[in-house]
Design a protein around this motif. Sequence first.
Motif, PDB file in Angstrom:
ATOM      1  N   SER A  68       3.874   1.065  13.828  1.00  0.00           N
ATOM      2  CA  SER A  68       5.303   0.805  13.850  1.00  0.00           C
ATOM      3  C   SER A  68       6.056   2.115  13.958  1.00  0.00           C
ATOM      4  O   SER A  68       5.543   3.174  13.597  1.00  0.00           O
ATOM      5  CB  SER A  68       5.727   0.060  12.577  1.00  0.00           C
ATOM      6  N   PRO A  69       7.311   2.107  14.459  1.00  0.00           N
ATOM      7  CA  PRO A  69       8.069   3.335  14.586  1.00  0.00           C
ATOM      8  C   PRO A  69       8.332   3.973  13.223  1.00  0.00           C
ATOM      9  O   PRO A  69       8.331   3.309  12.194  1.00  0.00           O
ATOM     10  CB  PRO A  69       9.380   2.872  15.252  1.00  0.00           C
ATOM     11  N   VAL A  70       8.555   5.268  13.238  1.00  0.00           N
ATOM     12  CA  VAL A  70       8.803   6.004  12.015  1.00  0.00           C
ATOM     13  C   VAL A  70      10.166   5.620  11.451  1.00  0.00           C
ATOM     14  O   VAL A  70      11.155   5.527  12.160  1.00  0.00           O
ATOM     15  CB  VAL A  70       8.736   7.518  12.298  1.00  0.00           C
ATOM     16  N   THR A  71      10.218   5.386  10.147  1.00  0.00           N
ATOM     17  CA  THR A  71      11.466   5.032   9.485  1.00  0.00           C
ATOM     18  C   THR A  71      12.285   6.288   9.231  1.00  0.00           C
ATOM     19  O   THR A  71      11.768   7.298   8.742  1.00  0.00           O
ATOM     20  CB  THR A  71      11.177   4.307   8.163  1.00  0.00           C
ATOM     21  N   THR A  72      13.563   6.224   9.539  1.00  0.00           N
ATOM     22  CA  THR A  72      14.484   7.316   9.260  1.00  0.00           C
ATOM     23  C   THR A  72      15.146   7.062   7.914  1.00  0.00           C
ATOM     24  O   THR A  72      15.917   6.106   7.769  1.00  0.00           O
ATOM     25  CB  THR A  72      15.550   7.434  10.356  1.00  0.00           C
ATOM     26  N   ALA A  73      14.831   7.868   6.926  1.00  0.00           N
ATOM     27  CA  ALA A  73      15.355   7.696   5.569  1.00  0.00           C
ATOM     28  C   ALA A  73      16.015   8.985   5.130  1.00  0.00           C
ATOM     29  O   ALA A  73      15.362  10.027   5.008  1.00  0.00           O
ATOM     30  CB  ALA A  73      14.239   7.311   4.607  1.00  0.00           C
ATOM     31  N   ILE A  74      17.335   8.934   4.909  1.00  0.00           N
ATOM     32  CA  ILE A  74      18.117  10.090   4.465  1.00  0.00           C
ATOM     33  C   ILE A  74      18.923   9.661   3.253  1.00  0.00           C
ATOM     34  O   ILE A  74      19.705   8.706   3.317  1.00  0.00           O
ATOM     35  CB  ILE A  74      19.054  10.601   5.571  1.00  0.00           C
ATOM     36  N   SER A  75      18.742  10.367   2.151  1.00  0.00           N
ATOM     37  CA  SER A  75      19.471  10.054   0.919  1.00  0.00           C
ATOM     38  C   SER A  75      20.050  11.345   0.359  1.00  0.00           C
ATOM     39  O   SER A  75      19.300  12.285   0.057  1.00  0.00           O
ATOM     40  CB  SER A  75      18.542   9.392  -0.099  1.00  0.00           C
ATOM     41  N   LEU A  76      21.366  11.392   0.242  1.00  0.00           N
ATOM     42  CA  LEU A  76      22.076  12.559  -0.284  1.00  0.00           C
ATOM     43  C   LEU A  76      22.826  12.152  -1.540  1.00  0.00           C
ATOM     44  O   LEU A  76      23.614  11.201  -1.516  1.00  0.00           O
ATOM     45  CB  LEU A  76      23.054  13.118   0.746  1.00  0.00           C
ATOM     46  N   ARG A  77      22.583  12.864  -2.637  1.00  0.00           N
ATOM     47  CA  ARG A  77      23.294  12.539  -3.870  1.00  0.00           C
ATOM     48  C   ARG A  77      24.750  12.974  -3.808  1.00  0.00           C
ATOM     49  O   ARG A  77      25.609  12.397  -4.468  1.00  0.00           O
ATOM     50  CB  ARG A  77      22.596  13.194  -5.058  1.00  0.00           C
ATOM     51  N   GLU A  78      25.037  14.009  -3.026  1.00  0.00           N
ATOM     52  CA  GLU A  78      26.403  14.471  -2.793  1.00  0.00           C
ATOM     53  C   GLU A  78      26.533  14.862  -1.330  1.00  0.00           C
ATOM     54  O   GLU A  78      25.536  14.989  -0.619  1.00  0.00           O
ATOM     55  CB  GLU A  78      26.764  15.662  -3.697  1.00  0.00           C
ATOM     56  N   ARG A  79      27.749  15.073  -0.904  1.00  0.00           N
ATOM     57  CA  ARG A  79      27.994  15.389   0.506  1.00  0.00           C
ATOM     58  C   ARG A  79      28.456  16.838   0.639  1.00  0.00           C
ATOM     59  O   ARG A  79      29.571  17.130   1.055  1.00  0.00           O
ATOM     60  CB  ARG A  79      29.017  14.418   1.091  1.00  0.00           C
ATOM     61  N   ASN A  80      27.548  17.761   0.251  1.00  0.00           N
ATOM     62  CA  ASN A  80      27.826  19.186   0.381  1.00  0.00           C
ATOM     63  C   ASN A  80      26.552  19.898   0.805  1.00  0.00           C
ATOM     64  O   ASN A  80      25.481  19.287   0.947  1.00  0.00           O
ATOM     65  CB  ASN A  80      28.367  19.769  -0.929  1.00  0.00           C
ATOM     66  N   ALA A  81      26.661  21.226   1.004  1.00  0.00           N
ATOM     67  CA  ALA A  81      25.532  21.984   1.537  1.00  0.00           C
ATOM     68  C   ALA A  81      24.359  22.017   0.568  1.00  0.00           C
ATOM     69  O   ALA A  81      23.194  21.961   0.990  1.00  0.00           O
ATOM     70  CB  ALA A  81      25.987  23.407   1.869  1.00  0.00           C
ATOM     71  N   VAL A  82      24.626  22.115  -0.719  1.00  0.00           N
ATOM     72  CA  VAL A  82      23.539  22.190  -1.700  1.00  0.00           C
ATOM     73  C   VAL A  82      22.742  20.891  -1.712  1.00  0.00           C
ATOM     74  O   VAL A  82      21.503  20.888  -1.730  1.00  0.00           O
ATOM     75  CB  VAL A  82      24.110  22.505  -3.104  1.00  0.00           C
ATOM     76  N   ALA A  83      23.443  19.750  -1.694  1.00  0.00           N
ATOM     77  CA  ALA A  83      22.744  18.460  -1.675  1.00  0.00           C
ATOM     78  C   ALA A  83      21.970  18.272  -0.376  1.00  0.00           C
ATOM     79  O   ALA A  83      20.871  17.705  -0.381  1.00  0.00           O
ATOM     80  CB  ALA A  83      23.751  17.323  -1.865  1.00  0.00           C
ATOM     81  N   VAL A  84      22.510  18.738   0.738  1.00  0.00           N
ATOM     82  CA  VAL A  84      21.802  18.641   2.018  1.00  0.00           C
ATOM     83  C   VAL A  84      20.512  19.455   1.974  1.00  0.00           C
ATOM     84  O   VAL A  84      19.444  18.984   2.395  1.00  0.00           O
ATOM     85  CB  VAL A  84      22.709  19.094   3.169  1.00  0.00           C
ATOM     86  N   TRP A  85      20.588  20.671   1.460  1.00  0.00           N
ATOM     87  CA  TRP A  85      19.382  21.496   1.374  1.00  0.00           C
ATOM     88  C   TRP A  85      18.359  20.897   0.417  1.00  0.00           C
ATOM     89  O   TRP A  85      17.158  20.904   0.696  1.00  0.00           O
ATOM     90  CB  TRP A  85      19.740  22.915   0.951  1.00  0.00           C
ATOM     91  N   ASP A  86      18.808  20.356  -0.714  1.00  0.00           N
ATOM     92  CA  ASP A  86      17.863  19.732  -1.650  1.00  0.00           C
ATOM     93  C   ASP A  86      17.140  18.560  -0.995  1.00  0.00           C
ATOM     94  O   ASP A  86      15.925  18.379  -1.195  1.00  0.00           O
ATOM     95  CB  ASP A  86      18.611  19.259  -2.900  1.00  0.00           C
ATOM     96  N   ALA A  87      17.861  17.754  -0.219  1.00  0.00           N
ATOM     97  CA  ALA A  87      17.225  16.619   0.457  1.00  0.00           C
ATOM     98  C   ALA A  87      16.233  17.093   1.522  1.00  0.00           C
ATOM     99  O   ALA A  87      15.131  16.536   1.650  1.00  0.00           O
ATOM    100  CB  ALA A  87      18.286  15.718   1.077  1.00  0.00           C
ATOM    101  N   ILE A  88      16.611  18.124   2.285  1.00  0.00           N
ATOM    102  CA  ILE A  88      15.699  18.656   3.309  1.00  0.00           C
ATOM    103  C   ILE A  88      14.453  19.234   2.666  1.00  0.00           C
ATOM    104  O   ILE A  88      13.322  19.009   3.129  1.00  0.00           O
ATOM    105  CB  ILE A  88      16.427  19.705   4.168  1.00  0.00           C
ATOM    106  N   ARG A  89      14.635  19.969   1.576  1.00  0.00           N
ATOM    107  CA  ARG A  89      13.484  20.572   0.891  1.00  0.00           C
ATOM    108  C   ARG A  89      12.546  19.497   0.339  1.00  0.00           C
ATOM    109  O   ARG A  89      11.326  19.617   0.456  1.00  0.00           O
ATOM    110  CB  ARG A  89      13.981  21.464  -0.238  1.00  0.00           C
ATOM    111  N   ASP A  90      13.104  18.446  -0.235  1.00  0.00           N
ATOM    112  CA  ASP A  90      12.258  17.367  -0.769  1.00  0.00           C
ATOM    113  C   ASP A  90      11.488  16.659   0.347  1.00  0.00           C
ATOM    114  O   ASP A  90      10.308  16.331   0.182  1.00  0.00           O
ATOM    115  CB  ASP A  90      13.120  16.362  -1.533  1.00  0.00           C
ATOM    116  N   ARG A  91      12.137  16.426   1.485  1.00  0.00           N
ATOM    117  CA  ARG A  91      11.454  15.752   2.594  1.00  0.00           C
ATOM    118  C   ARG A  91      10.325  16.617   3.160  1.00  0.00           C
ATOM    119  O   ARG A  91       9.217  16.133   3.413  1.00  0.00           O
ATOM    120  CB  ARG A  91      12.468  15.424   3.694  1.00  0.00           C
TER     121      ARG A  91
END
Length: 531
Positions: free
Chosen positions: A208-231
């Motif tokens: 099956s195709p790859v699922t796109t899952a993006i979860s941000l606890r806040e909408r700022n640069a720090v939260a974006v980097w934390d989500a990228i690092r976790d993924r």
Amino acid sequence: MLLLAPDLLGESLALKLTSARNDWEVVLRPERLTGAPALVIWSIDRVASLAAIQQELFALQDRWQPAPVLLLLPSELRLSREQLLELPAAGMLQNVDAQGLQNAIETLLQGGRDIRLEAPSEAESQGQTMGLGQWLLVSGLQQVSRDLQGVEAMLNPPPEQPLLFLLLQGRRRELRFAKGLLLWLWGPLQMGLEHAEPLGPSVSTHGSPVTTAISLRERNAVAVWDAIRDRIDGSVQAGLTNSTGRLLAIEGLHPDRRRELLLALLQQLDQVLQRLRTRQDGTAMAQTWAALQPELRQQALTALAGSYVQIPCNGELQPVVASLLNRADLTGEDDELPDPTGMLAALVADQPMLVNGLLLPADDPRAFLQLETLVSNWLVRTAELIGAELLDACGDWPELRRYLLRDALLATRELDRLRNRLNTQLRWADWVERPIQLYESQRILFQLRSGRIEPLQLTEPRDKELNQLGWWQRQVALLLEARDALAPQVQAVVRRIGDLAVLLLTQVLGRAIGLVGRGIAQGMGRSLGRS
């Protein structure tokens, strides 16, 4: 919160949400609201027009601002992931269960984002066209693999007849030799390692195709980097396979050492970003980033080797870290790394990012995915620089191989063969492939997707790098320019030669053959008349 959905589905969702959280109140009609909703949930049972959905989302945002909009999509869609990510919704869920919906609502109520899509990307849906060599390789390997599996099944358990056992062993040797011959004739350089995989669309283990899952606890640069690092951390921990279409130096490392190297680089990148957040000037930030790269690689190498590990070298125990830092040259640069200014501006200063001609905030899903690709590309290419130095160090320090390299590379011949292939690939890429990419304004990025290191081709102006090429590289670009310039004239000449050949065959040779045939027929008629 306001829930816009068909009657039966809306009542069912409202009952599930209110039973899960007593402090939540779900309203199914806008006229029943007593105030502004904290969240607007819109459930769609089918998608008729993407433009209509986009227009309706803008209308919902204008009416219920600042409440975020959560869009619930059906499982079957004819839209690509890129088209869905253009929708102006804070959250998008496709084929999600009750627990996933509850988690997304909590994330959006706290000011974050939650995207979970199963729609394939445009690159995955288009598929990939194979050339003649790749088709011969894939079809041949499939046939050989099927026959080899049959022979292995007949040999397990071994047959009792000695003659049959010898025949099956001989057949197995023939199939293995045929597989090696196919790889030598048609296989790319990355087939030198048995675990390398050819290029292909990214799919999951179930097809099956790859699922796109993006979860941000806040909408700022720090939260974006934390989500990228976790993924990225999750992808590295699960293990990575090579699907880049080329040989990678980190494939020669032991799987544990390779994982430790990538995780150490990711941790050092986090520390560098924290240090850069004190600087807001873009030029100074880029200069600081370049100056910190050697130190970052040294710290990652120290974490990989271990500060207190000692291994014999020439009859004496030597500290691994100190020896590697003295041997390795960690100041090298990869010319294929893009300018880090855009990535740093979004992750450090929370500035908008240019994606497909649009300035998007870092928390936008399209900007998020591009930032993740840039970070993954930096991670893989930096690990490649360190991995190449480790392979060179292991060539001069045999005792170090068992600690850092895979078991297959303990033999000197295997290690030298891998290093020679890497050097050949590097020269070919530097002398031929890179000038072609620069002239065609293309750049290859490495991204981590579903346990694979995959290539992503971008088109961007690279005229400055093209003007800095050496003499030989310029000749390669000049050959491409000459081919483009001469191609129309050659096509015109070939077309006119073809027209001339058609004219000669039809008007000259055809008429001559017709006259000869007519003369023969007339002569035969006269002879028959006389008789």
